[in-house]
Write a protein that holds these residues in place. Sequence first.
Motif, short mmCIF file in Angstrom:
data_model
loop_
_atom_site.label_atom_id
_atom_site.label_comp_id
_atom_site.label_asym_id
_atom_site.label_seq_id
_atom_site.Cartn_x
_atom_site.Cartn_y
_atom_site.Cartn_z
N LEU A 234 -0.01 -2.77 -5.91
CA LEU A 234 0.20 -1.49 -5.60
C LEU A 234 -0.85 -1.23 -5.43
N ILE A 235 -1.87 -0.91 -4.26
CA ILE A 235 -2.79 -0.24 -3.46
C ILE A 235 -2.45 0.75 -2.48
N ASN A 236 -3.15 2.40 -3.13
CA ASN A 236 -2.97 3.76 -3.36
C ASN A 236 -4.21 3.77 -1.99
N VAL A 237 -4.11 4.01 -0.66
CA VAL A 237 -4.58 4.15 0.38
C VAL A 237 -4.22 5.85 0.95
N THR B 148 1.00 -1.07 -0.19
CA THR B 148 -0.30 -0.22 -0.04
C THR B 148 0.92 1.26 -0.15
N TYR B 149 0.02 2.27 -0.56
CA TYR B 149 1.13 3.93 -0.96
C TYR B 149 -0.07 4.72 -0.25
N VAL B 150 1.14 5.86 -0.34
CA VAL B 150 -0.24 7.65 -0.50
C VAL B 150 0.72 7.84 -1.05
N HIS B 151 0.82 9.14 -2.26
CA HIS B 151 1.63 10.27 -2.07
C HIS B 151 1.38 10.86 -1.30
N VAL B 152 2.70 11.49 -0.56
CA VAL B 152 2.68 12.64 -0.40
C VAL B 152 2.94 14.30 -0.18
N ALA B 153 3.33 14.13 -1.42
CA ALA B 153 3.40 15.16 -2.15
C ALA B 153 4.35 15.91 -3.45
N ASN B 154 3.84 17.07 -3.66
CA ASN B 154 4.91 17.56 -5.08
C ASN B 154 5.44 18.42 -4.79
N VAL B 155 7.31 18.55 -4.61
CA VAL B 155 7.62 19.13 -4.54
C VAL B 155 8.80 19.84 -5.68
N CYS C 93 0.30 8.22 5.80
CA CYS C 93 -0.07 6.48 5.62
C CYS C 93 -0.58 6.88 7.17
N PRO C 94 -1.57 6.17 6.83
CA PRO C 94 -3.21 5.84 7.38
C PRO C 94 -2.88 4.77 8.30
N ARG C 95 -3.20 5.80 9.60
CA ARG C 95 -2.47 4.07 10.95
C ARG C 95 -3.42 3.70 11.03
N GLN C 96 -2.54 2.47 11.01
CA GLN C 96 -3.45 1.10 10.32
C GLN C 96 -2.52 -0.57 11.98
#
Length: 219
Positions: free
Chosen positions: A178-181, A37-44, A204-207
């Motif tokens: 890959l799963i976008n969360v 699972t992954y998250v897109h955090v930022a664009n810099v 990332c969500p708390r899990q």
Amino acid sequence: MKRTAALLIAMATLATVLAGCVGHHLSRDTQKTVRMTYVHVANVYQLATADGALSPRGKDDRGFWAVFDICSLYMRGMSLKGFTFDVQDFHVIVGDQRYDASRSYRVLTTFAGEVDAQDDPARRLIADRLGLAPEQQYFPKEPYPALAYRLVVAIPEWPEAYLGEPMTLGHSDPEVTLINVSERPPREWQQYDRFSSGPLVSTCPRQTLPAQKSASVQP
């Protein structure tokens, strides 16, 4: 005689069904699968450092680093002993455009002009300021429910179909899912300075996965 024949047929049918079930179970257990699972955090768009500023050299001066965190990693398969994480295997898909992490690119700096992103000090500064994980890492086979393993993919220009939503991260290995969360759009940083802006905190969500659920991803 008829009863004996019927009994033999029933036993043969049952044996066939059981063999099919066992075979299906074994094939499922021997299949190697990796799920992340992954998250897109930022664009810099630009990094500010004590040495000066850096930005990915783009076609329209709107290049940026897409920052991702791998939140969790699970492996399944009797023959699978572990997984080698390699940043070069990842890519980003936006609309019908694909951007590979393995693609070489240039970085525009205020202290050394235009340089290759793999050359120091640019490479070191990018990894340090964005908090990147090692580009290669071997993970033994066990559940990793709270990984927060960071990578970036350089986007050379603003994609036509992009509206600021979390991007889709892909992998070159078809056995990797890959799963976008992502729960929110990536944060936009026109200029990011780790010391004045603070660290890029993982989204990332708390899990906390139950033990039996974690165990279910392994045979």
